[in-house]
Motif scaffolding. Structure first.
Motif, PDB file in Angstrom:
ATOM      1  N   VAL A 190      39.992  39.357  34.785  1.00  6.46           N
ATOM      2  CA  VAL A 190      40.112  39.544  36.159  1.00  6.46           C
ATOM      3  C   VAL A 190      41.728  39.149  36.588  1.00  6.46           C
ATOM      4  O   VAL A 190      41.432  38.173  36.275  1.00  6.46           O
ATOM      5  N   TYR A 221      40.821  44.151  35.744  1.00  4.23           N
ATOM      6  CA  TYR A 221      41.216  45.395  36.833  1.00  4.23           C
ATOM      7  C   TYR A 221      42.654  44.255  36.442  1.00  4.23           C
ATOM      8  O   TYR A 221      42.961  42.493  37.001  1.00  4.23           O
ATOM      9  N   SER A 270      44.973  43.306  40.288  1.00  3.29           N
ATOM     10  CA  SER A 270      44.320  42.980  41.412  1.00  3.29           C
ATOM     11  C   SER A 270      45.581  42.813  42.468  1.00  3.29           C
ATOM     12  O   SER A 270      46.953  42.797  41.229  1.00  3.29           O
ATOM     13  N   THR A 271      45.236  43.533  43.701  1.00  7.13           N
ATOM     14  CA  THR A 271      45.980  42.274  44.664  1.00  7.13           C
ATOM     15  C   THR A 271      46.524  41.405  44.443  1.00  7.13           C
ATOM     16  O   THR A 271      46.790  40.556  43.796  1.00  7.13           O
ATOM     17  N   ARG A 285      44.217  37.475  45.431  1.00 11.98           N
ATOM     18  CA  ARG A 285      43.242  38.137  45.761  1.00 11.98           C
ATOM     19  C   ARG A 285      42.146  38.170  44.534  1.00 11.98           C
ATOM     20  O   ARG A 285      41.221  39.342  44.495  1.00 11.98           O
ATOM     21  N   ALA A 286      42.458  38.172  43.383  1.00 13.01           N
ATOM     22  CA  ALA A 286      42.059  38.224  42.416  1.00 13.01           C
ATOM     23  C   ALA A 286      40.787  38.346  42.449  1.00 13.01           C
ATOM     24  O   ALA A 286      40.047  38.032  41.920  1.00 13.01           O
ATOM     25  N   PHE A 320      38.053  39.924  44.072  1.00 15.27           N
ATOM     26  CA  PHE A 320      37.969  41.013  42.882  1.00 15.27           C
ATOM     27  C   PHE A 320      36.935  40.440  42.546  1.00 15.27           C
ATOM     28  O   PHE A 320      35.628  41.189  42.471  1.00 15.27           O
TER      29      PHE A 320
END
Lengths: 274, 97
Positions: free
Chosen positions: A58, A76, A78-79, A82-83, A86
């Protein structure tokens, strides 16, 4: 060996099966250490002997956020910041997976700082690799929470006047089970640190000091990536199990000050499981 | 291998141990000329090439007199951010002395 020829794609790297090799060469600058960290991560997966399908990568936003796009495991992007939440969701929902967060200091420690301290407090079974290049590299070299005092950035042309985070001290204080700091030159040591993190149950944090020749190195007269790595080689001293983590601040202006690296914390603490 | 007290010490695996011999493979099109492999090779096997790849970078190449100097430490492979270089064991192809 024959002389290498340009435009020759016939040679395949032995670790290419764990990379999305069709996307290489990657977009990162010449001399950037993020490629070395991605390389070390896939090598750790290879050396651990575990099924790559059991690994999840991530990443957040920034240069290091590209890591998830280059590894050939479930990944992934992520934003911003926000890793960790997540990854926390993945790790708690399916404890059999080995979840690794590869992200930068701006993503993990600035906008994601609160997620970091609470993931470490809960001791969630995550491996966090924080690539620290001391600034926001992708957006043009702004000062971040890890920029050392006196270091120059786009938003601090006279030098930063803020105290930076001391990441190993922060991670230890928040309750991480494993804390290490290495530079990209200590590639064998931090590959071993990643392997140890994959084995260990709990929140494992590895900070990797990486050169950023385009943004940070240029403004601070550190030269090319090679010159910055050479500075690390001259100044680093290894102190595994160091007690005084509060003294681990990095001084980028005074080149006489040593940079302490090593595996600092390796404790047993009950991990968070749903 | 004579110690201070005059005792001759000889490693027990001296007849089996040897200097490893490696072969360097370079994926020239991935190289971005960061220079890590060239700078940190302990045997100084690599030099910058005079040619450039399609992106304009001078990739590493084996120095003229260093074709058999690689000792297979693999550091160039590990440090390379681009996965553009790796080494293999060349001793399998050689006749063991």
């Amino acid at each position: 060996m024959s002389t290498p020829q340009p435009n020759d794609f016939s040679v395949v790297h032995p670790i290419d099966h764990l990379m999305r090799a069709d996307r290489l060469p990657h977009i990162l600058c010449a001399g950037c250490g993020i490629g070395t960290v991605i390389h070390a991560y896939v090598r750790a997966i290879d050396e651990s002997g575990t099924d790559p399908d059991q690994h999840v990568c991530v990443s957040g936003i920034g240069c290091s956020g590209r890591a998830a796009g280059y590894v050939n495991v479930d990944s992934y992007h992520s934003t911003h910041g926000r890793a960790l939440p997540f990854a926390l969701g993945i790790a708690v929902h399916n404890p059999s997976l080995t979840v690794t967060v590869i992200s930068g200091d701006g993503d993990l420690m600035a906008i994601g700082g609160n997620h970091f301290i609470h993931a470490a407090r809960r001791n969630v079974n995550l491996n966090v690799i924080c690539i620290n290049n001391f600034n926001y590299g992708m957006t043009g070299g702004q000062v971040g929470p890890t920029t050392p005092i006196g270091a120059k950035g786009t938003t601090a042309p006279q030098g930063s006047i803020e105290h930076p985070f001391n990441l190993p001290y922060l991670a230890k204080a928040c309750g991480a089970s494993f804390v290490a700091r290495w530079t990209i030159l200590h590639v064998r040591q931090f590959t071993d640190a990643i392997l140890r993190s994959m084995d260990k149950d709990g929140f494992c944090f590895t900070e990797v000091l990486s050169p950023c020749p385009t943004s940070f190195g240029r403004r601070n007269k550190l030269g090319e990536g090679l010159d910055e790595v050479e500075m690390y080689r001259e100044r680093c001293h290894i102190e595994n199990g160091a007690e005084n983590l509060q003294d681990l601040d990095i001084d980028i202006v005074d080149h006489e000050q040593p940079i302490t690296v090593g595996n600092f914390v390796d404790i047993e603490r009950t991990a968070f499981h749903a | 291998m004579t110690s201070a007290d005059g005792i001759v010490r000889k490693p027990m695996d001296l007849d089996r141990a040897g200097v490893p011999e490696g072969e360097v493979h370079i994926i020239t099109e991935r190289c971005k000329e960061c220079g890590y492999c060239i700078e940190y090779c302990p045997e100084k096997v690599l030099v910058y090439s005079k040619e450039i790849n399609s992106r304009g970078y001078h990739f590493p190449m084996i120095a003229e007199d260093k074709a058999t100097s690689c000792v297979l430490c693999k550091f160039c492979d590990l440090i390379c951010p681009e996965l553009a270089i790796y080494t293999t064991d060349a001793s399998d192809d050689e006749t063991q002395s």
